[in-house]
Design an enzyme around this catalytic site. Structure first.
Site, PDB file in Angstrom:
ATOM      1  CE1 TYR A 147      38.134  59.187   9.033  1.00  0.00           C
ATOM      2  CE2 TYR A 147      37.024  57.400  10.194  1.00  0.00           C
ATOM      3  CZ  TYR A 147      36.978  58.508   9.359  1.00  0.00           C
ATOM      4  OH  TYR A 147      35.774  58.933   8.839  1.00  0.00           O
TER       5      TYR A 147
HETATM    6  N1  NDP Z   1      29.416  62.199  11.225  1.00  0.00           N
HETATM    7  C1  NDP Z   1      30.148  62.848  10.336  1.00  0.00           C
HETATM    8  O1  NDP Z   1      30.207  64.093  10.316  1.00  0.00           O
HETATM    9  C2  NDP Z   1      30.941  62.070   9.321  1.00  0.00           C
HETATM   10  C3  NDP Z   1      30.731  60.711   9.132  1.00  0.00           C
HETATM   11  N2  NDP Z   1      31.464  60.036   8.193  1.00  0.00           N
HETATM   12  C4  NDP Z   1      31.223  58.593   7.994  1.00  0.00           C
HETATM   13  O2  NDP Z   1      29.820  58.369   7.859  1.00  0.00           O
HETATM   14  C5  NDP Z   1      29.464  57.149   8.555  1.00  0.00           C
HETATM   15  C6  NDP Z   1      28.414  57.458   9.610  1.00  0.00           C
HETATM   16  O3  NDP Z   1      28.957  58.438  10.484  1.00  0.00           O
HETATM   17  P1  NDP Z   1      28.351  58.557  11.972  1.00  0.00           P
HETATM   18  O4  NDP Z   1      26.881  58.430  11.911  1.00  0.00           O
HETATM   19  O5  NDP Z   1      28.985  59.737  12.627  1.00  0.00           O
HETATM   20  O6  NDP Z   1      28.931  57.218  12.615  1.00  0.00           O
HETATM   21  P2  NDP Z   1      29.166  56.854  14.167  1.00  0.00           P
HETATM   22  O7  NDP Z   1      30.506  57.349  14.609  1.00  0.00           O
HETATM   23  O8  NDP Z   1      27.964  57.254  14.901  1.00  0.00           O
HETATM   24  O9  NDP Z   1      29.287  55.247  14.072  1.00  0.00           O
HETATM   25  C7  NDP Z   1      28.193  54.513  13.578  1.00  0.00           C
HETATM   26  C8  NDP Z   1      28.107  53.241  14.340  1.00  0.00           C
HETATM   27  O10 NDP Z   1      29.198  52.370  14.015  1.00  0.00           O
HETATM   28  C9  NDP Z   1      29.238  51.417  15.058  1.00  0.00           C
HETATM   29  N3  NDP Z   1      30.497  50.690  15.162  1.00  0.00           N
HETATM   30  C10 NDP Z   1      31.708  51.186  15.453  1.00  0.00           C
HETATM   31  N4  NDP Z   1      32.613  50.199  15.550  1.00  0.00           N
HETATM   32  C11 NDP Z   1      31.936  49.030  15.317  1.00  0.00           C
HETATM   33  C12 NDP Z   1      32.301  47.661  15.288  1.00  0.00           C
HETATM   34  N5  NDP Z   1      33.560  47.271  15.569  1.00  0.00           N
HETATM   35  N6  NDP Z   1      31.354  46.742  15.030  1.00  0.00           N
HETATM   36  C13 NDP Z   1      30.078  47.125  14.771  1.00  0.00           C
HETATM   37  N7  NDP Z   1      29.662  48.406  14.781  1.00  0.00           N
HETATM   38  C14 NDP Z   1      30.593  49.347  15.062  1.00  0.00           C
HETATM   39  C15 NDP Z   1      29.020  52.238  16.315  1.00  0.00           C
HETATM   40  O11 NDP Z   1      28.453  51.396  17.302  1.00  0.00           O
HETATM   41  P3  NDP Z   1      28.387  51.857  18.838  1.00  0.00           P
HETATM   42  O12 NDP Z   1      27.089  52.586  18.935  1.00  0.00           O
HETATM   43  O13 NDP Z   1      28.446  50.622  19.633  1.00  0.00           O
HETATM   44  O14 NDP Z   1      29.586  52.747  19.089  1.00  0.00           O
HETATM   45  C16 NDP Z   1      28.141  53.376  15.863  1.00  0.00           C
HETATM   46  O15 NDP Z   1      26.830  53.344  16.377  1.00  0.00           O
HETATM   47  C17 NDP Z   1      30.766  56.580   9.119  1.00  0.00           C
HETATM   48  O16 NDP Z   1      31.299  55.596   8.255  1.00  0.00           O
HETATM   49  C18 NDP Z   1      31.675  57.796   9.189  1.00  0.00           C
HETATM   50  O17 NDP Z   1      33.058  57.443   9.126  1.00  0.00           O
HETATM   51  C19 NDP Z   1      32.452  60.640   7.452  1.00  0.00           C
HETATM   52  C20 NDP Z   1      32.700  61.980   7.622  1.00  0.00           C
HETATM   53  C21 NDP Z   1      31.932  62.797   8.531  1.00  0.00           C
HETATM   54  N1  LIG Z   2      32.689  57.095  12.504  1.00  0.00           N
HETATM   55  C1  LIG Z   2      32.800  58.434  12.423  1.00  0.00           C
HETATM   56  N2  LIG Z   2      33.587  58.976  11.476  1.00  0.00           N
HETATM   57  C2  LIG Z   2      33.714  60.341  11.440  1.00  0.00           C
HETATM   58  C3  LIG Z   2      33.029  61.162  12.336  1.00  0.00           C
HETATM   59  C4  LIG Z   2      32.194  60.541  13.320  1.00  0.00           C
HETATM   60  O1  LIG Z   2      31.561  61.213  14.150  1.00  0.00           O
HETATM   61  N3  LIG Z   2      32.123  59.187  13.317  1.00  0.00           N
HETATM   62  N4  LIG Z   2      33.142  62.517  12.302  1.00  0.00           N
HETATM   63  C5  LIG Z   2      33.960  63.113  11.422  1.00  0.00           C
HETATM   64  C6  LIG Z   2      34.070  64.617  11.455  1.00  0.00           C
HETATM   65  O2  LIG Z   2      32.767  65.184  11.363  1.00  0.00           O
HETATM   66  C7  LIG Z   2      34.931  65.237  10.358  1.00  0.00           C
HETATM   67  O3  LIG Z   2      34.372  64.941   9.117  1.00  0.00           O
HETATM   68  C8  LIG Z   2      34.944  66.745  10.500  1.00  0.00           C
HETATM   69  O4  LIG Z   2      35.735  67.097  11.578  1.00  0.00           O
HETATM   70  C9  LIG Z   2      34.786  62.336  10.461  1.00  0.00           C
HETATM   71  N5  LIG Z   2      34.520  60.921  10.528  1.00  0.00           N
END
Ligand code: NDP
Ligand SMILES: Nc1nc2c(c(=O)[nH]1)N=C([C@H](O)[C@@H](O)CO)CN2
Length: 235
Positions: A147
């Site tokens: 990742y």
């Molecule tokens: N949340 C956090 O604390 C953090 C988030 N981030 C980054 O910020 C962004 C948003 O985070 P977050 O809202 O938690 O994201 P999520 O984990 O909720 O993912 C967002 C969406 O991506 C979709 N997805 C996953 N795989 C695919 C695929 N193969 N094709 C199309 N869609 C896909 C999922 O669809 P489905 O609903 O079908 O699963 C999901 O709804 C991400 O890029 C994440 O890596 C980084 C650090 C921390």
């Molecule tokens: N696609 C996602 N990426 C990440 C998520 C998540 O929920 N969906 N969450 C994290 C964590 O919050 C991390 O930043 C702290 O443990 C990282 N990426």
């Protein structure tokens, strides 16, 4: 007519929050989703155009691009938000984890940016690409190795596309650490994670929404990664 903003993975959490913020100020949105979640119904009711797409294969990416190009001939911005947070696991061969991570975090943004360049360059105003990366690009991750590597690849795409598309298109990354927990995160995990930053909070999606908008509204930042991590780098 204002050109739409494309937000990938907008069915929940950060992507959904940003899509709703755009719609609340009459900014048209094209949202992609893999699974049909309640958030997609909410976006459709608010006027968003929603496209079902799985970027897990190149055929899926190309089908999406074809659908998108029938939906619009211009884009204000692309927010590459879709992501899977896959850990290494004994249940999955390492090559499958790496392949899946590189597919969603590098191949999908790469193919979509190249295929949609003309849609971003259509109007007279500067447009934007935002790559949602991760703080772990700076430090690595012992439990999410593939990742983190895939998010590092996405970070490098920011540099290359900023060079390729300037000055018509700005290209930046947003590198969060904890923004919002997942519902199944344990109390122990939450407590441990909150201690990893100086601010020690779960800020919620608003901070990501505001930072994305800051980048779109700023005419002079490109090729950069904005950290959004509560001072995690100093802990
Ligand atoms: N949340 C956090 O604390 C953090 C988030 N981030 C980054 O910020 C962004 C948003 O985070 P977050 O809202 O938690 O994201 P999520 O984990 O909720 O993912 C967002 C969406 O991506 C979709 N997805 C996953 N795989 C695919 C695929 N193969 N094709 C199309 N869609 C896909 C999922 O669809 P489905 O609903 O079908 O699963 C999901 O709804 C991400 O890029 C994440 O890596 C980084 C650090 C921390
Ligand atoms: N696609 C996602 N990426 C990440 C998520 C998540 O929920 N969906 N969450 C994290 C964590 O919050 C991390 O930043 C702290 O443990 C990282 N990426």
């Amino acid at each position: 007519m204002t050109a739409p903003i494309l937000i990938t993975g907008a069915g929940q959490r950060i992507g959904l929050a940003y899509a709703k913020a755009c719609l609340s100020r009459n900014q048209p949105v094209i949202a992609t989703y893999r699974s049909h979640r309640p958030g997609i119904d909410q976006l459709q009711q608010a006027g968003a155009r929603c496209i079902q797409a799985n970027f897990g294969t190149n055929e899926g990416i190309d089908r999406f691009i074809e659908t998108l190009r029938h939906e619009t001939d211009q884009l204000r911005a692309i927010i590459h938000n879709a992501s899977d947070w896959l850990p290494e696991s004994p249940d999955q061969p390492p090559e499958a984890v790496m392949s899946a991570m590189m597919q969603i975090h590098a191949m999908a943004p790469y193919r979509i940016n190249l295929a949609c360049r003309d849609l971003l360059e259509k109007g007279d105003s500067t447009t934007d690409i935002i790559h949602m990366t991760d703080y772990v690009v700076e430090r690595g991750s012992a439990k999410h190795i593939a990742y983190a590597a895939s998010k590092a690849a996405l970070t490098n795409l920011t540099l290359s596309f900023a060079r390729l598309l300037a000055p018509r298109v700005k290209v930046n990354s947003l590198a969060p650490s904890l923004i919002i927990f997942n519902d199944d995160d344990s109390a122990e995990y939450r407590e441990k994670t909150l201690k990893k930053s100086l601010m020690g909070i779960e800020p919620g999606t608003r901070v990501a929404v505001d930072t994305i908008q800051f980048l779109l509204d700023n005419p002079y930042i490109t090729g950069r990664t904005l950290p959004l991590d509560g001072g995690r780098h100093l802990v």
